[in-house]
Design an enzyme around this catalytic site. Structure first.
Site, PDB file in Angstrom:
ATOM      1  N   HIS A 185       0.643  -1.130  -0.046  1.00 46.62           N
ATOM      2  CA  HIS A 185       0.010   0.052  -0.122  1.00 46.62           C
ATOM      3  C   HIS A 185       0.846   1.294   0.101  1.00 46.62           C
ATOM      4  CE1 HIS A 185      -3.864   2.025   1.017  1.00 46.62           C
ATOM      5  NE2 HIS A 185      -3.155   2.904   1.492  1.00 46.62           N
ATOM      6  N   HIS A 191       0.853   5.505  -1.734  1.00 48.30           N
ATOM      7  CA  HIS A 191       0.370   6.401  -2.864  1.00 48.30           C
ATOM      8  C   HIS A 191       1.688   7.241  -3.494  1.00 48.30           C
ATOM      9  CE1 HIS A 191      -3.787   6.171  -1.113  1.00 48.30           C
ATOM     10  NE2 HIS A 191      -2.859   5.773  -0.223  1.00 48.30           N
ATOM     11  N   GLU A 235      -8.174   3.968  -7.978  1.00 50.09           N
ATOM     12  CA  GLU A 235      -9.004   4.131  -6.568  1.00 50.09           C
ATOM     13  C   GLU A 235     -10.269   4.888  -7.047  1.00 50.09           C
ATOM     14  OE1 GLU A 235      -7.683   5.367  -2.428  1.00 50.09           O
ATOM     15  OE2 GLU A 235      -7.707   7.242  -3.811  1.00 50.09           O
ATOM     16  N   SER A 280     -18.691  10.726  -2.792  1.00 47.72           N
ATOM     17  CA  SER A 280     -19.860  10.115  -2.020  1.00 47.72           C
ATOM     18  C   SER A 280     -21.067  10.872  -2.310  1.00 47.72           C
ATOM     19  CB  SER A 280     -19.639  10.719  -0.586  1.00 47.72           C
ATOM     20  OG  SER A 280     -19.503  11.873  -0.493  1.00 47.72           O
ATOM     21  N   HIS A 329      -9.682   1.684   1.979  1.00 53.17           N
ATOM     22  CA  HIS A 329      -9.153   2.252   3.477  1.00 53.17           C
ATOM     23  C   HIS A 329     -10.366   1.992   4.343  1.00 53.17           C
ATOM     24  CE1 HIS A 329      -6.749   4.760   0.718  1.00 53.17           C
ATOM     25  NE2 HIS A 329      -5.920   4.539   1.633  1.00 53.17           N
ATOM     26  N   GLU A 386      -9.779   4.390   9.584  1.00 51.26           N
ATOM     27  CA  GLU A 386      -8.424   4.828   9.953  1.00 51.26           C
ATOM     28  C   GLU A 386      -8.397   5.989  11.203  1.00 51.26           C
ATOM     29  OE1 GLU A 386      -4.983   7.383   7.560  1.00 51.26           O
ATOM     30  OE2 GLU A 386      -6.757   6.977   6.743  1.00 51.26           O
TER      31      GLU A 386
END
Length: 408
Positions: free
Chosen positions: A62, A64, A142, A146, A207, A210
């Protein structure tokens, strides 16, 4: 065919001495040198120096890569101020990390023995650098968004990036899918993406839990995320609960990253789904999210692996450094068993979670190998010493090919 002869070979079961390895792309045979010479008389023989240790290449599941320009731009200490600083500096960081910057981050991973990495790609800007990387790459496109009103446009962009990654045709490059998180992806998008994952047998990452802000938002639509969502997205409630989110992954094994704030029921669901937790200790500390309770995770027999996250929440992409921090972070756990678990988590465990034929020095596995120069004969506490002392990595092999280190 080549034969490599180290002093020691690290396998998941034990430490081998007096053995050599015959390999091309894969490991064909592990046996004494004389036996391999008779089996493969034309093989090139590589003899390594005294106290050399050959072990599996490391796997960083993982990272970025797109945010590799960050050094001092982002705010650490608490998740929400960090998130606002990411939004405020996003354009600067993205524009400041062209292909050369991302390639440098990839090169730094190689120098630290990482022969495979999982790239979480938010924009697709890292595709070219990852496609040209010497390492094996699982390229997680990714999905984020929303707002239901934007679902079609967001999904179209996601599909375009996924298709672009599928066009990369080279050994060791694997297109995959990432769902950002339960608070940032609408269920409509999740369902559509998971159908693609199922139909095309793609690897999946997300994810999950977190921060405390995520916990309060998903449970009550309250907390630090309330102002964030109302101010930036005109949204006054979460689009799903954590249980609704996890239900969608019941039939698809997933790599869930962080999971620091997960409750007992959520951990049981992760166990039931045979999912894997990706533990990023440095990122969790820098963003003020606390530590994953590995004792509970172990008690529940949940698979977990260790990874670096990106330079947006770390200071280097080095799994030896990450394991060292984890070794000190989890001070309630017996030292040697934890060290062994950590080494396993960035080799065999990570390979299994990503569905790769690597992570072990074992006949039939891909010849992804690194050579470390120990300073003396290893003992029973080798796992601790590997993590603490950061031995020189003198040679790197990926799919059986020798990969020169930078400047060599």
């Amino acid at each position: 065919m080549q034969i490599i002869t180290p002093n020691y070979i690290l396998t998941p079961q034990n430490l081998l001495c007096g053995q050599s390895i015959a390999y091309d792309k894969t490991i064909h045979k592990i046996a004494p040198l004389d036996e391999l010479k008779s089996l493969f008389p034309d093989a090139q023989i590589i003899e390594l120096k005294k106290n050399s240790l050959l072990m599996p290449g490391l796997i960083n599941a993982h990272v970025h890569v797109e945010f590799s320009a960050n050094k001092t731009e982002l705010s650490y200490g608490d998740f929400i101020p960090w998130l606002y600083s990411v939004l405020e500096n996003r354009e600067t960081l993205i524009e400041g990390c062209a292909k050369e910057c991302m390639s440098e981050a990839i090169s730094s991973m190689l120098e630290s023995g990482i022969t495979t990495f999982g790239a979480i790609s938010s924009h697709g800007m890292d595709l070219e650098a990852c496609a040209e990387a010497p390492q094996n790459v699982v390229f997680f496109n990714e999905l984020i968004g929303s707002a239901a009103t934007m679902a079609d446009a967001l999904f179209a962009d996601f599909l375009a990036r996924l298709d672009a990654s599928k066009s990369v045709k080279r050994e060791g490059f694997h297109p995959a899918v990432a769902i950002h998180s339960p608070y940032s992806v609408h269920l409509i998008l999740i369902k559509k993406a998971l159908q693609i994952v199922k139909n095309e047998s793609l690897k999946l990452s997300a994810h999950f839990m977190e921060s405390s802000a995520e916990r309060e938002w998903l449970d009550k639509s309250e907390g630090d995320f309330k102002e964030f969502f109302e101010k930036l997205l005109k949204q006054n409630s979460a689009t799903c609960s954590s249980s609704e989110f996890l239900e969608h992954f019941n039939e698809q094994q997933t790599l869930f990253t962080h999971v620091v704030k997960a409750n007992n029921e959520e951990l049981d669901n992760i166990k039931k789904g045979k999912h894997t937790i990706i533990h990023c200790p440095i990122s969790n500390r820098l963003l003020g999210n606390g530590a994953l309770d590995l004792s509970v995770v172990n008690e529940k027999n949940i698979n977990w692996i260790c990874a670096t996250d990106g330079l947006s929440s770390n200071y280097k992409l080095d799994l030896f450094e990450e394991m060292k921090c984890a070794l000190f972070m989890h001070s309630n756990m017996p030292l040697l068993p934890l060290a062994k678990q950590l080494i396993n988590s960035v080799t065999k465990g990570a390979a299994e979670a990503l569905g790769l034929n690597s992570g072990e020095i074992k006949e039939g596995k891909n010849a992804d190998m690194i050579v470390l120069d120990l300073d003396k004969e290893p003992n029973d506490e080798l796992a601790i010493h590997l993590i603490l002392h950061r031995y020189n990595i003198s040679q790197i092999y990926i799919n059986g090919k020798f990969i020169p280190k930078k400047g060599a």
